[in-house]
Design an enzyme around this catalytic site. Structure first.
Site, PDB file in Angstrom:
ATOM      1  N   HIS A  82     -19.314 113.899 -34.929  1.00 26.14           N
ATOM      2  CA  HIS A  82     -17.771 113.622 -34.339  1.00 26.14           C
ATOM      3  C   HIS A  82     -17.266 112.423 -34.440  1.00 26.14           C
ATOM      4  O   HIS A  82     -17.973 111.490 -34.232  1.00 26.14           O
ATOM      5  CB  HIS A  82     -17.746 114.096 -32.970  1.00 26.14           C
ATOM      6  CG  HIS A  82     -16.264 114.595 -32.580  1.00 26.14           C
ATOM      7  ND1 HIS A  82     -15.722 115.835 -32.703  1.00 26.14           N
ATOM      8  CD2 HIS A  82     -15.645 113.677 -31.857  1.00 26.14           C
ATOM      9  CE1 HIS A  82     -14.577 115.693 -32.418  1.00 26.14           C
ATOM     10  NE2 HIS A  82     -14.300 114.520 -31.626  1.00 26.14           N
ATOM     11  N   ASP A 161     -10.245 121.091 -21.739  1.00 30.52           N
ATOM     12  CA  ASP A 161      -9.970 119.962 -22.510  1.00 30.52           C
ATOM     13  C   ASP A 161      -8.693 120.092 -23.288  1.00 30.52           C
ATOM     14  O   ASP A 161      -7.972 118.973 -23.526  1.00 30.52           O
ATOM     15  CB  ASP A 161     -11.130 119.422 -23.647  1.00 30.52           C
ATOM     16  CG  ASP A 161     -10.759 118.518 -24.396  1.00 30.52           C
ATOM     17  OD1 ASP A 161     -10.654 117.359 -23.990  1.00 30.52           O
ATOM     18  OD2 ASP A 161     -10.721 118.795 -25.734  1.00 30.52           O
ATOM     19  N   ARG A 168      -2.595 114.432 -21.870  1.00 29.58           N
ATOM     20  CA  ARG A 168      -2.723 112.946 -21.762  1.00 29.58           C
ATOM     21  C   ARG A 168      -1.883 112.473 -23.214  1.00 29.58           C
ATOM     22  O   ARG A 168      -1.414 111.165 -23.131  1.00 29.58           O
ATOM     23  CB  ARG A 168      -4.495 112.965 -22.063  1.00 29.58           C
ATOM     24  CG  ARG A 168      -5.269 112.890 -21.002  1.00 29.58           C
ATOM     25  CD  ARG A 168      -6.835 112.973 -21.573  1.00 29.58           C
ATOM     26  NE  ARG A 168      -7.195 112.011 -22.160  1.00 29.58           N
ATOM     27  CZ  ARG A 168      -8.181 112.159 -23.105  1.00 29.58           C
ATOM     28  NH1 ARG A 168      -8.465 113.045 -23.334  1.00 29.58           N
ATOM     29  NH2 ARG A 168      -8.383 111.071 -23.641  1.00 29.58           N
ATOM     30  N   SER A 183     -13.684 114.403 -22.875  1.00 27.94           N
ATOM     31  CA  SER A 183     -13.268 115.251 -23.627  1.00 27.94           C
ATOM     32  C   SER A 183     -13.980 115.436 -24.977  1.00 27.94           C
ATOM     33  O   SER A 183     -14.171 116.839 -25.534  1.00 27.94           O
ATOM     34  CB  SER A 183     -12.024 114.514 -24.419  1.00 27.94           C
ATOM     35  OG  SER A 183     -11.228 115.000 -25.428  1.00 27.94           O
ATOM     36  N   LYS A 187     -16.510 119.241 -25.584  1.00 25.87           N
ATOM     37  CA  LYS A 187     -16.460 120.199 -26.924  1.00 25.87           C
ATOM     38  C   LYS A 187     -17.774 120.153 -27.538  1.00 25.87           C
ATOM     39  O   LYS A 187     -18.352 121.284 -27.953  1.00 25.87           O
ATOM     40  CB  LYS A 187     -15.223 119.599 -27.833  1.00 25.87           C
ATOM     41  CG  LYS A 187     -14.004 119.854 -27.441  1.00 25.87           C
ATOM     42  CD  LYS A 187     -12.873 119.118 -28.267  1.00 25.87           C
ATOM     43  CE  LYS A 187     -12.827 117.648 -27.980  1.00 25.87           C
ATOM     44  NZ  LYS A 187     -11.545 117.096 -28.329  1.00 25.87           N
TER      45      LYS A 187
HETATM   46  N1  URA Z   1     -10.852 112.661 -29.633  1.00 26.10           N
HETATM   47  C1  URA Z   1     -11.068 113.567 -28.576  1.00 26.10           C
HETATM   48  O1  URA Z   1     -11.480 114.707 -28.942  1.00 26.10           O
HETATM   49  N2  URA Z   1     -10.671 113.298 -27.362  1.00 26.10           N
HETATM   50  C2  URA Z   1     -10.240 112.151 -26.997  1.00 26.10           C
HETATM   51  O2  URA Z   1      -9.915 112.131 -25.820  1.00 26.10           O
HETATM   52  C3  URA Z   1     -10.032 111.290 -27.950  1.00 26.10           C
HETATM   53  C4  URA Z   1     -10.342 111.507 -29.238  1.00 26.10           C
END
Ligand code: URA
Ligand code: CA
Length: 436
Positions: A82, A161, A168, A183, A187
């Site tokens: 990621h 999220d 946000r 966040s 995930k």
């Molecule tokens: N990518 C994400 O998935 N969440 C964030 O808060 C910032 C970047």
């Protein structure tokens, strides 16, 4: 418990208890706390921060807001990757096939782009017919047979999220270490992989603008992973200029294909090998990074990674013939050069603005509802450290609207800084953060 009291407590700089964190996460997800109260709490968190214990509790509260994918039916050590978000970042499209070509199962959950950053799913949709819509069974079957599948973040995984991120995004509370760490990790944990390799971007085009902030974010995420038994490694990499040359969906896919064919941009290739070698070692296919690098380079030289991309695209409904015939990708009507009228060395390319210019051309989304144009974007011709003479083309604009193309040309010029002498001292890789 009252939401008002939690806002006040955080506003005054105190720690929130686990029960309090669970309370606002579960009730906001259910819709029983209004946006304005959560916005106020997010802003209080932004200024007063959360400690590691609070961040870990926030992460698990978001994981527990939805389902957790069970990937136990996939054989082998499953790795996920990621990125914290960048400009022109095509690594997943290169890395996924390389790592899968070594027989390592890559079960990847990806997102769409928002604001100045692109998203892997949008890019993949440059292949006519490609889809991330599939049942969990099909996803698992594809990983077992092909070793690579890319799914979308369905509403089932970490739904909290999704709601927090959207809020946000419109309340200027994205770039906080605890909020980003929770966040991303919520995930990744919900998506079920055994190990996670994170690409934490630092610089102008990243959420983390300084290396201190990026390392802090990396350490936070690695420690969350460790606490929940998912081995996590973070690579801190440069996002002070766009990665590679292409910024824009189909343009980036073509750049990824070039890289898999062995003639991609040096920085993109090197970053893929660095992140990939961490994935290969975590999956226990190599004893060390040196050995892993060799294996990964072989997947390019032998063509096995390129073949893997074809198999993967076809398995998710996409037209894999585009990989051999890249002229068939969506193309913009106008390709206009951006010409420098000065001499010098490129000292800086403002990556965030380049991302925003590409977005204005239609490559990205200004709002969640925007429809993107897969064909448009920017192809840089000069990068940091390159010598430029007046009259040289520094970039090309790919556009479908001449007014937008003109604006983009001017804006790109304004976002290149030229100097007389330049010593490049920004590394591609700042460092690697591991659990121990
Ligand atoms: N990518 C994400 O998935 N969440 C964030 O808060 C910032 C970047
Ligand atoms: Ca690129």
């Amino acid at each position: 418990m009252r939401m008002y009291d939690l806002i006040l407590k955080k506003r005054n700089g105190h720690e929130l208890a686990k029960e309090e964190i669970n309370y606002f996460v579960s009730n906001y997800t259910k819709g029983s706390i209004p946006d304005y109260q959560v916005s106020a709490l997010l802003m209080a968190i932004f200024f007063q921060k959360m400690n590691s214990r609070e961040t870990a509790d926030l992460t698990m509260a978001m994981v527990n807001s939805g389902a957790i994918l069970d990937l136990s039916a996939i054989e082998g050590i499953k790795v996920d990757k990621h990125s914290t978000g960048g400009v022109g970042d095509t690594t997943t499209l290169v890395l996924g096939p390389m790592v899968a070509a070594l027989g390592i199962p890559v079960a990847k959950m990806s997102g769409r782009g928002l604001g100045h950053t692109g998203g892997t799913i949008d890019k993949l949709e440059s292949f006519e017919g490609f889809s991330v819509e599939m049942t969990n069974e099909k996803f698992i079957e594809n990983v077992n047979t092909i070793k690579l599948a890319v799914g979308g973040q369905t509403g089932e995984l970490a739904p909290a999220d999704k709601k927090f991120y959207a809020l946000r995004d419109v309340t200027a509370t994205v770039d906080n270490v605890s909020l980003i760490a929770s966040s991303i990790m919520s995930k990744k944990i919900a998506a079920g992989a055994d190990c996670i390799v994170l690409d934490v971007k630092v610089g102008d085009g990243a959420f983390m603008k300084t290396s201190e902030a990026a390392f802090e974010l990396a350490k936070e995420m690695v420690s969350i992973g460790k606490n929940v038994g998912r081995e996590t490694i973070a690579v801190i990499s440069d996002m002070d200029q766009p990665l590679g040359f292409a910024v824009g969906n189909a343009l980036e896919v073509r750049e990824a294909i070039d890289t898999l064919k062995g003639h991609g941009p040096k920085d993109l290739f090197e970053l893929c090998i660095s992140i990939g070698s961490q994935m290969v070692v975590l999956a226990k296919k190599a004893d060390n990074e040196e050995e892993a690098r060799k294996l990964l380079i072989e997947t390019i030289e032998s063509g096995s990674a390129l073949n893997k991309l074809k198999e993967f695209i076809a398995a998710q409904g996409g037209d894999a013939s585009l990989i051999d015939d890249t002229d068939k990708f969506p193309k913009a009507n106008y390709i206009l050069p951006v010409v420098s009228h000065m001499d010098g060395y490129v000292a800086k390319i403002h990556a965030e603005n380049i991302g925003l210019i590409a977005m204005e051309l239609g490559a990205g989304r200004a709002t969640k509802e925007s429809v993107i144009d897969l064909s448009v974007g920017i192809v840089l011709n000069k990068k940091r450290g390159d010598k430029v003479s007046a009259g040289d083309v520094i970039a090309y604009v790919h556009a479908n609207d001449t007014d937008k193309a003109e604006d983009a040309r001017q804006n790109i010029l304004n976002n290149y800084e030229l100097v007389k002498d330049y010593n490049d001292n920004i590394p591609l890789i700042y460092g690697i953060v591991k659990g121990e």
